[in-house]
Design a protein around this motif. Structure first.
Motif, PDB file in Angstrom:
ATOM      1  N   ASP A  57       0.849  -1.191   0.000  1.00 14.46           N
ATOM      2  CA  ASP A  57       0.000   0.000   0.000  1.00 14.46           C
ATOM      3  C   ASP A  57       0.886   1.242   0.000  1.00 14.46           C
ATOM      4  OD1 ASP A  57      -1.801   2.060   0.425  1.00 14.46           O
ATOM      5  OD2 ASP A  57      -2.331   1.421   2.459  1.00 14.46           O
ATOM      6  N   ASP A  58       0.914   1.969  -1.120  1.00 17.27           N
ATOM      7  CA  ASP A  58       1.720   3.201  -1.228  1.00 17.27           C
ATOM      8  C   ASP A  58       1.247   4.296  -0.282  1.00 17.27           C
ATOM      9  OD1 ASP A  58       3.803   2.780  -3.082  1.00 17.27           O
ATOM     10  OD2 ASP A  58       2.386   2.887  -4.748  1.00 17.27           O
ATOM     11  N   GLY A  59       0.108   4.107   0.356  1.00 15.53           N
ATOM     12  CA  GLY A  59      -0.419   5.095   1.289  1.00 15.53           C
ATOM     13  C   GLY A  59       0.015   4.857   2.730  1.00 15.53           C
ATOM     14  N   ASN A  60       0.868   3.849   2.976  1.00  9.32           N
ATOM     15  CA  ASN A  60       1.290   3.612   4.357  1.00  9.32           C
ATOM     16  C   ASN A  60       2.173   4.762   4.839  1.00  9.32           C
ATOM     17  OD1 ASN A  60       4.296   2.795   4.545  1.00  9.32           O
ATOM     18  ND2 ASN A  60       3.574   1.465   2.888  1.00  9.32           N
ATOM     19  N   ILE A  61       2.225   4.936   6.152  1.00  7.06           N
ATOM     20  CA  ILE A  61       2.909   6.086   6.747  1.00  7.06           C
ATOM     21  C   ILE A  61       4.389   6.146   6.367  1.00  7.06           C
ATOM     22  CG2 ILE A  61       3.352   4.912   8.951  1.00  7.06           C
ATOM     23  CD1 ILE A  61       2.478   8.634   8.560  1.00  7.06           C
ATOM     24  N   PHE A  62       5.064   5.000   6.269  1.00 10.37           N
ATOM     25  CA  PHE A  62       6.489   5.016   5.928  1.00 10.37           C
ATOM     26  C   PHE A  62       6.698   5.437   4.475  1.00 10.37           C
ATOM     27  CE2 PHE A  62       7.521   1.653   9.394  1.00 10.37           C
ATOM     28  CZ  PHE A  62       7.274   2.594  10.372  1.00 10.37           C
TER      29      PHE A  62
ATOM     30  N   ARG B  50       8.392   9.869   0.821  1.00 10.88           N
ATOM     31  CA  ARG B  50       8.047  10.853  -0.225  1.00 10.88           C
ATOM     32  C   ARG B  50       8.052  12.281   0.305  1.00 10.88           C
ATOM     33  NH1 ARG B  50       3.961   6.851  -1.468  1.00 10.88           N
ATOM     34  NH2 ARG B  50       2.417   8.150  -0.425  1.00 10.88           N
ATOM     35  N   GLY B  51       8.263  12.467   1.594  1.00  7.78           N
ATOM     36  CA  GLY B  51       8.267  13.805   2.175  1.00  7.78           C
ATOM     37  C   GLY B  51       6.885  14.351   2.446  1.00  7.78           C
ATOM     38  N   GLU B  52       5.872  13.491   2.429  1.00  6.01           N
ATOM     39  CA  GLU B  52       4.498  13.921   2.661  1.00  6.01           C
ATOM     40  C   GLU B  52       4.145  13.968   4.147  1.00  6.01           C
ATOM     41  OE1 GLU B  52       2.172  11.126   0.418  1.00  6.01           O
ATOM     42  OE2 GLU B  52       3.033  11.786  -1.491  1.00  6.01           O
ATOM     43  N   MET B  53       4.938  13.309   4.972  1.00  7.15           N
ATOM     44  CA  MET B  53       4.730  13.293   6.420  1.00  7.15           C
ATOM     45  C   MET B  53       6.073  13.603   7.075  1.00  7.15           C
ATOM     46  SD  MET B  53       1.542  12.624   7.098  1.00  7.15           S
ATOM     47  CE  MET B  53       1.558  12.150   8.806  1.00  7.15           C
ATOM     48  N   PRO B  54       6.048  14.304   8.199  1.00  8.66           N
ATOM     49  CA  PRO B  54       7.310  14.633   8.878  1.00  8.66           C
ATOM     50  C   PRO B  54       7.871  13.425   9.626  1.00  8.66           C
ATOM     51  CG  PRO B  54       5.459  15.420  10.157  1.00  8.66           C
ATOM     52  CD  PRO B  54       4.879  14.864   8.878  1.00  8.66           C
ATOM     53  N   ALA B  55       9.169  13.486   9.869  1.00  7.30           N
ATOM     54  CA  ALA B  55       9.842  12.468  10.675  1.00  7.30           C
ATOM     55  C   ALA B  55      11.080  13.100  11.290  1.00  7.30           C
ATOM     56  CB  ALA B  55      10.237  11.271   9.820  1.00  7.30           C
ATOM     57  N   ALA B  56      11.404  12.664  12.498  1.00  6.12           N
ATOM     58  CA  ALA B  56      12.642  13.111  13.157  1.00  6.12           C
ATOM     59  C   ALA B  56      13.752  12.203  12.637  1.00  6.12           C
ATOM     60  CB  ALA B  56      12.506  13.026  14.666  1.00  6.12           C
ATOM     61  N   LYS B  57      14.394  12.634  11.554  1.00  5.27           N
ATOM     62  CA  LYS B  57      15.385  11.810  10.858  1.00  5.27           C
ATOM     63  C   LYS B  57      16.689  11.706  11.647  1.00  5.27           C
ATOM     64  CE  LYS B  57      13.582  12.721   6.252  1.00  5.27           C
ATOM     65  NZ  LYS B  57      13.880  13.208   4.904  1.00  5.27           N
ATOM     66  N   VAL B  58      17.202  10.490  11.676  1.00  2.61           N
ATOM     67  CA  VAL B  58      18.460  10.186  12.341  1.00  2.61           C
ATOM     68  C   VAL B  58      19.571  10.005  11.323  1.00  2.61           C
ATOM     69  CG1 VAL B  58      19.666   8.438  13.735  1.00  2.61           C
ATOM     70  CG2 VAL B  58      17.337   9.128  14.330  1.00  2.61           C
TER      71      VAL B  58
ATOM     72  N   LEU C 228      16.570   4.815   5.436  1.00  3.86           N
ATOM     73  CA  LEU C 228      16.197   6.012   6.177  1.00  3.86           C
ATOM     74  C   LEU C 228      15.941   5.556   7.601  1.00  3.86           C
ATOM     75  CD1 LEU C 228      15.332   9.000   6.427  1.00  3.86           C
ATOM     76  CD2 LEU C 228      13.017   8.250   5.791  1.00  3.86           C
ATOM     77  N   ALA C 229      16.548   6.242   8.566  1.00  4.91           N
ATOM     78  CA  ALA C 229      16.318   5.956   9.986  1.00  4.91           C
ATOM     79  C   ALA C 229      15.696   7.189  10.620  1.00  4.91           C
ATOM     80  CB  ALA C 229      17.637   5.604  10.673  1.00  4.91           C
TER      81      ALA C 229
ATOM     82  N   THR D  63       2.292  -3.665  12.395  1.00  7.68           N
ATOM     83  CA  THR D  63       1.169  -2.742  12.230  1.00  7.68           C
ATOM     84  C   THR D  63       1.318  -1.853  11.000  1.00  7.68           C
ATOM     85  OG1 THR D  63       2.199  -1.143  13.727  1.00  7.68           O
ATOM     86  CG2 THR D  63       0.613  -2.694  14.696  1.00  7.68           C
ATOM     87  N   ILE D  64       2.533  -1.695  10.496  1.00  2.00           N
ATOM     88  CA  ILE D  64       2.770  -0.913   9.280  1.00  2.00           C
ATOM     89  C   ILE D  64       3.432  -1.846   8.277  1.00  2.00           C
ATOM     90  CG2 ILE D  64       3.964   1.063   8.255  1.00  2.00           C
ATOM     91  CD1 ILE D  64       3.677   2.422  11.002  1.00  2.00           C
ATOM     92  N   TYR D  65       2.834  -1.950   7.107  1.00  3.19           N
ATOM     93  CA  TYR D  65       3.247  -2.955   6.139  1.00  3.19           C
ATOM     94  C   TYR D  65       4.216  -2.413   5.101  1.00  3.19           C
ATOM     95  CZ  TYR D  65       0.127  -5.653   8.782  1.00  3.19           C
ATOM     96  OH  TYR D  65      -0.442  -6.277   9.847  1.00  3.19           O
ATOM     97  N   HIS D  66       5.331  -1.906   5.631  1.00  2.00           N
ATOM     98  CA  HIS D  66       6.530  -1.537   4.870  1.00  2.00           C
ATOM     99  C   HIS D  66       7.652  -2.125   5.717  1.00  2.00           C
ATOM    100  CE1 HIS D  66       8.972   1.308   2.305  1.00  2.00           C
ATOM    101  NE2 HIS D  66       9.846   0.979   3.240  1.00  2.00           N
ATOM    102  N   LEU D  67       8.482  -2.952   5.137  1.00  2.09           N
ATOM    103  CA  LEU D  67       9.556  -3.598   5.884  1.00  2.09           C
ATOM    104  C   LEU D  67      10.291  -2.579   6.750  1.00  2.09           C
ATOM    105  CD1 LEU D  67      11.509  -5.917   6.532  1.00  2.09           C
ATOM    106  CD2 LEU D  67      12.700  -5.365   4.403  1.00  2.09           C
ATOM    107  N   HIS D  68      10.485  -2.897   8.034  1.00  2.00           N
ATOM    108  CA  HIS D  68      11.209  -1.994   8.931  1.00  2.00           C
ATOM    109  C   HIS D  68      11.768  -2.752  10.125  1.00  2.00           C
ATOM    110  CE1 HIS D  68       7.060  -1.995  10.480  1.00  2.00           C
ATOM    111  NE2 HIS D  68       7.544  -1.632  11.674  1.00  2.00           N
ATOM    112  N   PHE D  69      12.824  -2.198  10.685  1.00  2.33           N
ATOM    113  CA  PHE D  69      13.461  -2.722  11.891  1.00  2.33           C
ATOM    114  C   PHE D  69      13.309  -1.701  13.005  1.00  2.33           C
ATOM    115  CE2 PHE D  69      15.450  -5.451   8.835  1.00  2.33           C
ATOM    116  CZ  PHE D  69      15.820  -6.592   9.528  1.00  2.33           C
ATOM    117  N   HIS D  70      13.127  -2.208  14.226  1.00  7.27           N
ATOM    118  CA  HIS D  70      13.083  -1.387  15.427  1.00  7.27           C
ATOM    119  C   HIS D  70      14.417  -1.523  16.151  1.00  7.27           C
ATOM    120  CE1 HIS D  70       8.592  -0.928  15.614  1.00  7.27           C
ATOM    121  NE2 HIS D  70       8.673  -2.005  14.845  1.00  7.27           N
TER     122      HIS D  70
END
Length: 145
Positions: A8-13, A18-26, A33-34, A102-109
């Protein structure tokens, strides 16, 4: 959601990428992207995602993407350690809703842990203060090797 499905291209990640939502980038490079988790389970809870992927989970990802991704995870985990001096670090990744995804874009915590301090449940404490997350992101980013 099961382990199978359509990305789903509409997921938060995807929106963050795409720069459509803010994030505190590390950290950011050609592969990953972390950024800080807005619903942290501990101080310094950081997420690492692949930048050029439509994999919903680890099982769907191409090995060459995983190579760059896990290198990014290690690099960020080392920076979290250097910045926050935890007693331990949890590195985790979930595949499918029954596993906790809960978010269906591969990610690591990457979750720092301190002796005697319980790890919170995801979103248990509500959304973190954006200014606090930005300060933590800068603190961790300063330790990226």
């Amino acid at each position: 959601m099961s382990l199978d499905g359509t990305y789903d291209d509409g997921n938060i990640f995807a929106k963050i990428l795409r720069g459509e939502m803010p994030a505190a980038k590390v950290f950011e490079d050609d592969h990953v992207l972390a950024f800080m988790d807005v619903f942290p389970q501990a101080k310094g809870h950081t997420l690492v995602i692949p930048k050029h992927s439509h994999a919903r989970n680890l099982l769907e990802e191409e090995p060459q993407v995983l190579a760059g991704l896990i290198q990014g995870v290690q690099r960020v985990a080392k920076a979290v350690r250097a910045a926050l001096n935890p007693d331990g670090i949890v590195v985790t990744q979930f595949n499918g809703a029954p596993a906790g995804q809960t978010i269906y874009h591969l990610h690591f915590h990457i979750i720092p842990r301190w002796e005697g301090v319980a790890m919170g449940r995801h979103a248990e404490g509500g959304m973190a203060d954006p200014d606090e997350l930005k300060a933590l992101a800068q603190q961790i980013a300063a330790k990226i090797a």
